[in-house]
Design a protein around this motif. Structure first.
Motif, PDB file in Angstrom:
ATOM      1  N   TYR A  64      48.860  42.916 -30.909  1.00  0.00           N
ATOM      2  CA  TYR A  64      48.124  42.471 -29.711  1.00  0.00           C
ATOM      3  C   TYR A  64      47.690  41.012 -29.876  1.00  0.00           C
ATOM      4  O   TYR A  64      47.829  40.214 -28.950  1.00  0.00           O
ATOM      5  CB  TYR A  64      46.901  43.381 -29.467  1.00  0.00           C
ATOM      6  N   PRO A 141      41.449  55.608 -13.715  1.00  0.00           N
ATOM      7  CA  PRO A 141      41.736  56.417 -14.907  1.00  0.00           C
ATOM      8  C   PRO A 141      40.711  56.151 -16.015  1.00  0.00           C
ATOM      9  O   PRO A 141      40.079  55.104 -16.041  1.00  0.00           O
ATOM     10  CB  PRO A 141      43.120  55.936 -15.339  1.00  0.00           C
ATOM     11  N   HIS A 157      50.478  48.058 -27.673  1.00  0.00           N
ATOM     12  CA  HIS A 157      50.111  47.513 -26.359  1.00  0.00           C
ATOM     13  C   HIS A 157      48.632  47.539 -26.030  1.00  0.00           C
ATOM     14  O   HIS A 157      48.150  46.702 -25.288  1.00  0.00           O
ATOM     15  CB  HIS A 157      50.854  48.273 -25.256  1.00  0.00           C
ATOM     16  N   TYR A 168      32.001  39.057 -23.013  1.00  0.00           N
ATOM     17  CA  TYR A 168      33.438  38.782 -23.058  1.00  0.00           C
ATOM     18  C   TYR A 168      34.208  39.845 -22.256  1.00  0.00           C
ATOM     19  O   TYR A 168      35.081  39.525 -21.450  1.00  0.00           O
ATOM     20  CB  TYR A 168      33.938  38.739 -24.514  1.00  0.00           C
ATOM     21  N   ASN A 183      48.465  38.899 -17.776  1.00  0.00           N
ATOM     22  CA  ASN A 183      49.435  39.156 -18.847  1.00  0.00           C
ATOM     23  C   ASN A 183      49.482  40.628 -19.237  1.00  0.00           C
ATOM     24  O   ASN A 183      49.913  40.969 -20.322  1.00  0.00           O
ATOM     25  CB  ASN A 183      49.130  38.284 -20.074  1.00  0.00           C
ATOM     26  N   VAL A 187      48.736  46.333 -15.275  1.00  0.00           N
ATOM     27  CA  VAL A 187      48.126  47.620 -15.627  1.00  0.00           C
ATOM     28  C   VAL A 187      46.618  47.586 -15.433  1.00  0.00           C
ATOM     29  O   VAL A 187      46.046  48.396 -14.699  1.00  0.00           O
ATOM     30  CB  VAL A 187      48.441  47.999 -17.094  1.00  0.00           C
ATOM     31  N   VAL A 191      43.928  49.290 -12.662  1.00  0.00           N
ATOM     32  CA  VAL A 191      42.777  50.099 -13.073  1.00  0.00           C
ATOM     33  C   VAL A 191      41.516  49.600 -12.364  1.00  0.00           C
ATOM     34  O   VAL A 191      40.676  50.381 -11.923  1.00  0.00           O
ATOM     35  CB  VAL A 191      42.577  50.008 -14.612  1.00  0.00           C
TER      36      VAL A 191
END
Ligand code: HEC
Ligand code: HEC
Length: 213
Positions: A64, A141, A157, A168, A183, A187, A191
């Protein structure tokens, strides 16, 4: 979109892969030199940032971290979009090897629990419910389905979130929501479209209060 659809299936298989994670390992000692010279002022020498706008990196998955550094490096207007003038200047001189080494260093550091945890029990409870159960009525979700029930994330991921600074986290949620951070393959943006500001605030505070594993 693709990640979102498959995530619930992928999650269980990745958990198994996790224990035998064989991602190309960077050089931790070399990574430490880079971190001490350039990054420590903002992310602290061991990656447990003490400044709420600067993310903690200790214990974050190397894959990551590498992805984020590459995304910061990508030219403006190019996909994927993660724009930060500060981080763009930090990554500009780093080679691919440098990024892998510094990521290996941070991944090997021990994350510490956050200080300054909110004393607002109702807010934390609202965040806890969002994190673990989502909001069925609005179709949000559970964060836990991708970031894990204890906030350790699932490499490669899904980043670890536990004990990250609320300030933050909230900023990132807001950036995803406004598509100013893009980026994530859409997804996180998906959400967040149905979450209220209060829910984002609550989940960010709850994440800061989570124990590190
Ligand atoms: C002047 C302060 C500063 C310095 C020095 C700095 N950073 Fe950062 N870093 C930030 C800030 C602020 C962010 C959040 C950027 C954003 O998303 O807007 C960040 C974000 C990151 C992230 C993304 C973390 C996440 O959870 O997504 C990584 C990885 C990172 N920095 C690594 C580094 C490395 C490696 C160095 C040294 C080469 C470095 N930083 C130097 C301030 C700094
Ligand atoms: C379907 C999977 C999925 C769900 C559900 C999900 N996330 Fe994420 N999240 C991701 C992915 C993938 C990324 C990393 C994107 C990238 O590579 O930059 C991410 C990134 C993040 C980040 C940025 C971390 C950092 O260090 O910068 C935060 C904060 C976050 N998610 C919070 C949440 C919260 C809060 C929820 C629940 C409301 C949630 N996520 C639900 C997949 C998910």
């Amino acid at each position: 979109m693709k990640i979102l659809k498959n995530s619930f299936v992928v999650v269980s298989t990745l958990v198994i892969a996790l224990s035998s994670s064989a991602f190309a390992a960077g050089d931790v000692a070399r990574g430490q030199e880079i971190a001490a010279g350039v990054c420590a002022g903002c992310h602290n020498p061991d990656g447990n940032s003490i400044i709420p706008i600067n993310p903690s990196l200790a214990g974050q998955h190397a894959e990551y971290i590498i992805k984020q550094l590459m995304d910061f490096k990508a030219k403006e207007g190019e996909k994927p979009n993660r724009n930060s003038p500060v981080m763009a200047s930090m990554v500009a001189p780093l080679s691919q090897q440098d990024m892998e080494d510094v990521a290996a260093f941070y991944a090997a550091q021990t994350p510490e629990p956050a200080g300054n945890i909110s004393s607002d029990e109702d807010l934390l409870e609202m965040g806890r419910i969002m994190y673990h159960g989502g909001n069925i009525e609005n179709g949000v979700p559970a964060c836990a389905s991708c970031h894990g029930p204890t906030g350790t994330g699932i490499p490669p991921h899904y980043p670890a979130l536990a004990a990250q600074h609320a300030e933050y986290t909230y900023t990132q949620l807001d950036l995803f929501n406004k598509a100013e951070r893009g980026n994530d393959n859409g997804v996180m943006q998906k959400v967040l479209t149905r979450m209220s500001g209060a829910e984002k605030r609550a989940v960010a505070e709850y994440i800061q209060s989570m124990d590190v594993q």
